[in-house]
Write a protein that holds these residues in place. Structure first.
Motif, short mmCIF file in Angstrom:
data_model
loop_
_atom_site.label_atom_id
_atom_site.label_comp_id
_atom_site.label_asym_id
_atom_site.label_seq_id
_atom_site.Cartn_x
_atom_site.Cartn_y
_atom_site.Cartn_z
N CYS A 30 -17.62 -33.07 -34.82
CA CYS A 30 -17.37 -33.72 -33.53
C CYS A 30 -17.25 -32.63 -32.46
CB CYS A 30 -16.05 -34.49 -33.56
SG CYS A 30 -16.07 -35.83 -34.76
N LYS A 32 -14.77 -32.45 -30.33
CA LYS A 32 -13.36 -32.07 -30.45
C LYS A 32 -12.74 -32.92 -31.55
CE LYS A 32 -12.54 -32.93 -25.98
NZ LYS A 32 -11.82 -33.13 -24.72
N LYS A 33 -11.65 -32.48 -32.11
CA LYS A 33 -10.95 -33.31 -33.09
C LYS A 33 -9.89 -34.15 -32.36
CE LYS A 33 -9.53 -34.67 -37.19
NZ LYS A 33 -10.35 -35.41 -38.17
N CYS A 34 -10.01 -35.49 -32.47
CA CYS A 34 -9.02 -36.37 -31.84
C CYS A 34 -7.73 -36.30 -32.66
CB CYS A 34 -9.52 -37.80 -31.79
SG CYS A 34 -11.10 -37.96 -30.93
N TYR A 36 -5.47 -38.38 -33.39
CA TYR A 36 -5.12 -39.55 -34.22
C TYR A 36 -6.07 -39.74 -35.41
CZ TYR A 36 -8.91 -41.38 -31.36
OH TYR A 36 -10.12 -41.53 -30.73
N CYS A 37 -7.11 -38.91 -35.50
CA CYS A 37 -8.18 -39.19 -36.47
C CYS A 37 -7.85 -38.68 -37.87
CB CYS A 37 -9.48 -38.56 -35.99
SG CYS A 37 -10.84 -38.86 -37.13
N SER A 41 -13.46 -35.05 -40.37
CA SER A 41 -14.25 -34.66 -39.20
C SER A 41 -13.65 -33.39 -38.62
CB SER A 41 -14.23 -35.78 -38.16
OG SER A 41 -12.90 -36.09 -37.81
N GLY A 83 -19.34 -40.63 -39.35
CA GLY A 83 -18.76 -39.32 -39.14
C GLY A 83 -17.26 -39.38 -38.95
N GLY A 84 -16.93 -38.36 -38.27
CA GLY A 84 -17.64 -37.42 -37.41
C GLY A 84 -18.48 -38.13 -36.34
N THR A 85 -19.36 -37.36 -35.75
CA THR A 85 -20.20 -37.87 -34.67
C THR A 85 -21.66 -37.58 -35.00
OG1 THR A 85 -18.38 -37.42 -33.13
CG2 THR A 85 -20.53 -37.86 -32.15
N ASN A 118 -20.92 -41.55 -30.35
CA ASN A 118 -19.86 -41.51 -29.35
C ASN A 118 -20.50 -41.65 -27.98
OD1 ASN A 118 -17.92 -40.99 -31.24
ND2 ASN A 118 -17.06 -39.25 -30.14
S1 SF4 Z 1 -14.63 -38.88 -35.92
FE1 SF4 Z 1 -14.36 -39.94 -33.95
S2 SF4 Z 1 -12.17 -40.29 -33.88
FE2 SF4 Z 1 -12.49 -38.72 -35.45
S3 SF4 Z 1 -12.32 -36.72 -34.39
FE3 SF4 Z 1 -14.44 -37.32 -34.34
S4 SF4 Z 1 -14.70 -38.34 -32.36
FE4 SF4 Z 1 -12.52 -38.34 -32.82
#
Ligand code: SF4
Ligand SMILES: C[S@@+](CC[C@H](N)C(=O)[O-])C[C@H]1O[C@@H](n2cnc3c(N)ncnc32)[C@H](O)[C@@H]1O
Length: 153
Positions: A30, A32-34, A36-37, A41, A83-85, A118
């Motif tokens: 991704c 960036k790493k969110c 809450y995820c 990823s 994913g991931g993205t 995304n």
């Molecule tokens: S998979 Fe989606 S929710 Fe998880 S870090 Fe990547 S963009 Fe964020």
């Protein structure tokens, strides 16, 4: 010894052929790493860096070849790039994976082929190229339509 068929008796389903499979392809990078995820990823390291696309695509194809012994001859009714993205990957990379999938397993003509995307990581031309590669469905995660909430997330 009691056989599974005798345990299940007349309750056991009578399959004329093995059911089709769904293939999940994980692309774990991704921008960036969110926070809450909980998924597998990872942020692409460093400004301007890119995911190791070519190496990963080659590894995925090797992995599918290795798994073939377990699924030989089974049809595929859907493919999901998650994913991931996955929309960070180039259309060429997705095309290479789907070409290998079609070569190794019979992909049904009307199979659903989904890419998780995304908002902000796809542009019109890239989107058209994904379509040309065989993507016929997008899955777009929406965490919030509220800009402040999005910022907080
Ligand atoms: S998979 Fe989606 S929710 Fe998880 S870090 Fe990547 S963009 Fe964020
Ligand atoms: C793992 S993401 C992959 C697709 C894309 N990167 C995205 O963020 O939409 C898929 C969905 O999982 C959700 N998600 C992420 N972390 C979660 C968690 N801890 N619990 C429940 N859903 C989560 C995201 O909000 C997103 O809608």
């Amino acid at each position: 010894m009691t056989s599974p068929a005798s345990i299940l008796g007349s309750q056991s389903p009578k399959l004329k052929s093995l059911p089709p499979l769904s293939l999940y392809v994980h692309i774990p990078w991704c921008l960036k790493k969110c926070p809450y995820c909980d998924f597998n990823s990872h942020a692409i390291r460093g400004e301007g860096s890119q995911a190791p696309e070519e190496e990963y695509v080659a590894a995925l194809i090797r992995d599918l070849e290795f798994a073939l012994q377990d699924v030989w001859g089974r049809r595929l009714s859907s493919v999901f790039f998650g994913g991931g993205t996955p929309s960070l990957f180039s259309a060429k990379a997705i095309d290479t994976i789907l070409t290998a999938v079609r070569t190794l397993l019979p992909l049904e003509h009307f199979a659903e082929v989904t890419l998780e995307a995304n908002p902000g990581t796809f542009e019109t031309q890239k989107f058209a190229d994904f379509r040309a590669a065989g993507i016929n469905r997008l899955s777009i995660g929406i965490q919030s339509f509220n800009a402040q909430h999005l910022k907080a997330l």
